[in-house]
Each structure stands twice: as C-alpha cells, then as structure tokens.
Design an enzyme around this catalytic site. Structure first.
Site, mmCIF file in Angstrom:
data_model
loop_
_atom_site.group_PDB
_atom_site.id
_atom_site.type_symbol
_atom_site.label_atom_id
_atom_site.label_comp_id
_atom_site.label_asym_id
_atom_site.label_seq_id
_atom_site.Cartn_x
_atom_site.Cartn_y
_atom_site.Cartn_z
ATOM 1 C CG HIS A 56 -1.832 -0.935 0.885
ATOM 2 N ND1 HIS A 56 -2.969 -1.042 2.042
ATOM 3 C CD2 HIS A 56 -1.928 -2.146 0.496
ATOM 4 C CE1 HIS A 56 -3.856 -2.084 1.663
ATOM 5 N NE2 HIS A 56 -3.163 -2.759 0.917
ATOM 6 C CD GLU A 58 -1.641 4.490 3.668
ATOM 7 O OE1 GLU A 58 -2.743 5.162 3.628
ATOM 8 O OE2 GLU A 58 -1.577 3.677 2.754
ATOM 9 C CB SER A 81 -9.547 7.354 5.223
ATOM 10 O OG SER A 81 -9.506 6.789 6.309
ATOM 11 C CB CYS A 83 -7.124 0.143 4.569
ATOM 12 S SG CYS A 83 -5.264 -0.466 4.632
ATOM 13 C CB CYS A 86 -2.217 1.991 6.097
ATOM 14 S SG CYS A 86 -1.776 1.003 4.584
#
Length: 149
Positions: A56, A58, A81, A83, A86
């Site tokens: 991901h 992040e 935002s 998940c 993360c």
C-alpha cells in the site's frame, strides 16, 4: 497542525498517487515526514504493479524512510483515509500524526487512530476526491479487490 503546511506535504502524496495511476495502479500516494519537516520517505500503492497485496502507499512510504530508532513525532501523509492494515502500521510504530487527503470515497481507520491518540488532520481535498472517484468509476473490480470487498 498548520493547514498550509499540510497542503504542501499533501502535494507530495498526490504526486505519488498520480505516478501510481500512470503506471496502471491504484492512485493512492503517501509520504512520511520527520518532526523537523524533513521528507523521510514517499511512495504509492504498488499492489497491481508488483503483484504484492501488502504494498500500500503508506507501506511504501514507510519502507522508503528506512529503519529508525523511533517514529514518534513523524507525520504520515496519505491521499486517502488509511485502511486497517495501514492504520495498524501507524499505531505499531507510534507515528504521531496522519494527514488524510480525503475520506469521502473510503472511510478507513482514521477515527480509530484519533481515538488512540494519533493526531488526524482531515483535509477534504477536492483533487484527492476527484482522483479516487474517477478511478473507482472506471475500475470498480480493481478497487473492490484493493479494499478487500
């Protein structure tokens, strides 16, 4: 946090999201900044490009930042935002603040992070919303795969 500074940092994450989209991936970008404002790492969602479900945005930014003794005082900036995966990374490593580009197209774990002492700055950025809305409309199956739906 000063919203003007948050917007400058968010621009780094947006550039990453656009790079991911240009590569045929999911347009989510992130950046990790140090307490002194130094860019520590940046990255974008590479699940599609690398065939790695754990990559991901992040996570990519966090990995790019490299090993540190502590992540306290750092800020994770993300276009969407985070998940639960993360959000867990933010909590596990005591990242102090998360700047969220938008939570309209996906409401992840930022409320949970705030409940656990992480400063959350929600930007409601129209560019981030438009980027995700367009992607979701054109790629619903890929989007649902990304969010585990």
């Amino acid at each position: 946090m000063d919203h003007a500074q948050a917007r400058i940092w968010l621009a780094t994450a947006v550039a990453e999201a656009r790079a991911g989209l240009a590569e045929g991936g999911i347009p989510i970008g992130a950046a990790l900044y140090g307490a002194d404002g130094t860019l520590l790492g940046r990255g974008h969602n590479r699940r599609v490009q690398d065939g790695d479900p754990s990559l991901h945005a992040e996570t990519a930014a966090f990995r790019a930042a490299g090993r540190r003794r502590t992540y306290r005082g750092t800020t994770m900036v993300t276009t969407l935002s985070p998940c639960w995966y993360c959000s867990g990374l933010v909590r596990q490593f005591a990242i102090s603040r998360v700047v969220v580009g938008e939570a309209e197209t996906f409401h992840g774990g930022h409320d949970w992070l705030a409940e656990h002492g992480v400063e959350v700055v929600l930007m409601d950025d129209p560019e981030c919303v438009a980027l995700m809305r367009d992607f979701i409309e054109k790629n619903p199956d890929l989007w649902n795969e990304d969010i585990g739906d």
